[in-house]
Design a protein around this motif. Sequence first.
Motif, PDB file in Angstrom:
ATOM      1  N   VAL B 130      26.886  40.771  66.872  1.00  0.00           N
ATOM      2  CA  VAL B 130      25.829  40.417  67.997  1.00  0.00           C
ATOM      3  C   VAL B 130      24.427  39.730  67.589  1.00  0.00           C
ATOM      4  O   VAL B 130      23.541  39.426  68.453  1.00  0.00           O
ATOM      5  CB  VAL B 130      25.624  41.613  68.896  1.00  0.00           C
ATOM      6  N   ARG B 150      22.895  43.968  73.897  1.00  0.00           N
ATOM      7  CA  ARG B 150      23.873  43.514  72.749  1.00  0.00           C
ATOM      8  C   ARG B 150      23.803  44.692  71.855  1.00  0.00           C
ATOM      9  O   ARG B 150      25.151  44.988  71.198  1.00  0.00           O
ATOM     10  CB  ARG B 150      23.497  42.373  72.040  1.00  0.00           C
ATOM     11  N   ALA B 154      27.489  46.437  70.931  1.00  0.00           N
ATOM     12  CA  ALA B 154      27.787  46.568  69.600  1.00  0.00           C
ATOM     13  C   ALA B 154      28.357  48.246  69.386  1.00  0.00           C
ATOM     14  O   ALA B 154      29.044  48.475  68.388  1.00  0.00           O
ATOM     15  CB  ALA B 154      26.605  46.114  68.388  1.00  0.00           C
ATOM     16  N   LEU B 188      32.755  36.468  73.612  1.00  0.00           N
ATOM     17  CA  LEU B 188      32.987  37.693  72.606  1.00  0.00           C
ATOM     18  C   LEU B 188      34.081  38.387  72.984  1.00  0.00           C
ATOM     19  O   LEU B 188      34.984  38.786  72.195  1.00  0.00           O
ATOM     20  CB  LEU B 188      31.728  38.514  72.689  1.00  0.00           C
TER      21      LEU B 188
END
Lengths: 570, 361
Positions: B130, B150, B154, B188
Amino acid sequence: MSSLPYARSVAQPAQPAPRRAQAALLDALFARGVKLLMVVLLVVGLALPLIAMLGKVVEVQNGLAGVWQFVSSSRFLWLLGNSVKVSLSTVALVVPLAYVFAYAMQRSWIPGKRLLRSISLLPLMAPSMLSAIALIYLFGNQGMLKSWFPDGIYGFSGILLGQAFYNFPMALMILVSALGLADARLYDASVSMGANHWKTFVNVTWPGTRYAVFAASCLVFTQTITNFGIPVVIGGDYQVLAMEAYKSVVGQQKFSEGALIGSILLVPALISFAVDAWMRRLRGSQVSSQAATYVAPRNRVRDTVLLLAAGAIALALLSLVLVAVGASLINFWPYDLSFSLRHYDFETSGGVGWLAYRNSLTLAGLTALIGTPIIFTCAYLMEKTRGGWFDGLLRLLCMLPMAVPGLVMGLGYVFFFNHPGNPLGGMYGGIALMVLCCVMRFLTPAQMTATTALRQLNDEIEAASLSLKVPLATTYWRVTVPICLPALLEVFRYLFVSSMTSVSALIFLYSPDTVLAAVAVLNLDDSGNVGAAAALASLILLTSALVSVALYLISRGLLVHTQHWRSARV
Amino acid sequence: MASIPGHISTMPLSVQGIGKSFGNLSVLSDVSLEVAAGELVCLLGPSGCGKTTLLRIIAGLERQDAGRLLIGPRDISRAHPQERDYGILFQSYALFPNLTIEQNIGYGLSTRNLLRSQIRERVAQMLELVGLTASATKYPGQLSGGQQQRVGLARALAPSPSLLLLDEPMSALDAKVREHLRQELRSLQQQLGITTVMVTHDQDEAMVMADRIAVMNQGRIEQFDTPENIYRYPATPFVANFVGHANWLDYQSVSDGRVHLGPLSLQLDKAVAGGPGRLFCRPEVLRIDNQAQASNSVAAQVKHKLFMGNRYRLTVELEQLQGQPLVADISADLGAAPLDAERVWLTFPPHGMQAFPGGAV
């Protein structure tokens, strides 16, 4: 691709790891265990004693006719009249004064607010008798201002002033928080429509605070009518119901009479509790979330008047405290005014003073150490987990201590734990039972403090930790407790100081070995040893104040230390 | 694939006939949804449509009254949240404010049978993933909203869950940051190939990010399809109105592939003969000219003209169907013919219209 041992490959079906089921099981144990413990404590330490006391009423001789005979006796009616008169007078004196003081705290620009507020808390730091002792030094038979009360301070006026001193901070707390909640939009609207100060007060401020005034009045009335420490010290021939209940149980072993008076004293408490709950529901949430915080504009005339009023009140409170402390340091009032510590050796009183002081420290320390984690954890679980009907029962039981005056609770303990058939009877007279009594008595306000702090936390924190398969207890310990540490310390402080100064319930529970400081103050005064009583009361005051200041400093230091993550709320 | 740490076991999610009521209020009724492995599905709908409740049921934070849930072959209908295998990113991110970024990300790893060094390695991988390696020892309060998001992501991904749940992940961010993070989050997710369910009330977000969108209304799924199909071929008037802008014209009947609107009749591509209803089309399918076109061209008056930067938004009214204004979008490119006339010709392309039988929307 890295190949970490915990990473499953695509081919393997996702089976629940045994550790995860374990986490769910641990959570269930943690949540239900603590809640169950609390229910057991509340049943054993509150509900059953209360039932035992009510059951004792039935044992009045001649049954219902006996009860009627008792309550229609001229002595009972005289006591009741005295109690109601002095309690209503206390309400009439304390609530307006507390309103003015609270108004000065919340709606003015006067200097020295923090000092004034600290002084206003002093009465909570000492047993209720302190004010009565100070009043005797000032206006009693040998008082220096005896002429102020030509009819003597002993009796109605003494009780009234003593109660006013003792109840002031409690009424003040309710009113300060009520006056702190104000919607600026309403004030802007009122001013823009051309209303003057008085009109704005009548139309905006008063409607917003009248419930709090009612709640404060109920609290002061209930506290006054059930308090017997002050009447015992300064009441003279003006006798009241609470004193009678105390005397019939402790002095005359007339248990059923004590139970009957206790039950009667439960009535105003229950009524005010029910009315308060009903009003809360009626008004719902008064300040909407869009409300803008109201800051009173500067006004020199208003602020001067308020400063004078609040200053005068604070001065009166402070002087009573100083008189009691000062008198304890004087050799022989009023004949030998030289400095002396002789009242503090407690020799003339059989050396019971220091034993009682140590016992009180033990009791207060244990109550705070045991009570804080239990109450806080239970509040946490009640806020963040769901348990169906069991939670409802727990919630109800947790509100009950508010409705039970200390005197009534103490009587209940006598009848329940001192009953020959009770297997817990061995606890009677011991420190453990006193700790239980204190935790139960001070549960509701402590839990409210905890709940308020916990409600400010995001509920999604628990949900996030569940999704990460971390047991709730771990998150509670690693995240919730550190964030809520200031509130936790406040609960600790409240439990410590309350246990240190409390008399009403504990006076029924001690044995010669476990006599407590606040109880000893009453006994010393009763045996004419006023100097030693003042000394011990001052000692309690000093201890409570020191502990409060120390905890305040720790809390502030903690806030500074954790500033780096507290500064920006997530 | 070198930059992607850890395996993600991609698993399909199956939601079967879920029902839920709070007291007398029915929040979800008979909701079914098949999410393929590695797919990103958006639950889109107005507030109160039940989308958040559905997500919370999948997460195990609410218990459904009826229906089943499966992750892969495993029935999780009655499982505790801790026994389900998912990571979740909340609207508020719900980061632990008193723990550092590292500690936040490693939080879900600490209770597993892992060595300290393995945890450290995994946290470092996630930080890198991230792009927050430099902020490892900071606290959440010291990061911007986008960075906090983020971290939350994560933290949710660190234990390699087989399902990712996103609860309005962008709503706390500024518009500019939001647009950027949408693409970042999507790429992602595609890299990891993790099955994802995202709740949003923002149709643009759903369009940009989703493989498929489930449009929800009043506790039901109105349509479950690709963004293109949802936009172009809405299954119900609700979907047509909720996603994008919709033009409506009342019609009396459909016959021979033509829809009859009072004095007018228009050619449709797909039309089932029948009684009265409402004709739907998007603003950008309408063509505006100074002359009549070969077919489906109708004379109209321009009522308003709004300049939107990249295009003009015209409000027009058909001369023969007064009282039913239509909105048409035309290019604002300088090369495009300027339309100053008040009287224009509106052309309805047959492929861009859809007839919904029945009365009001």
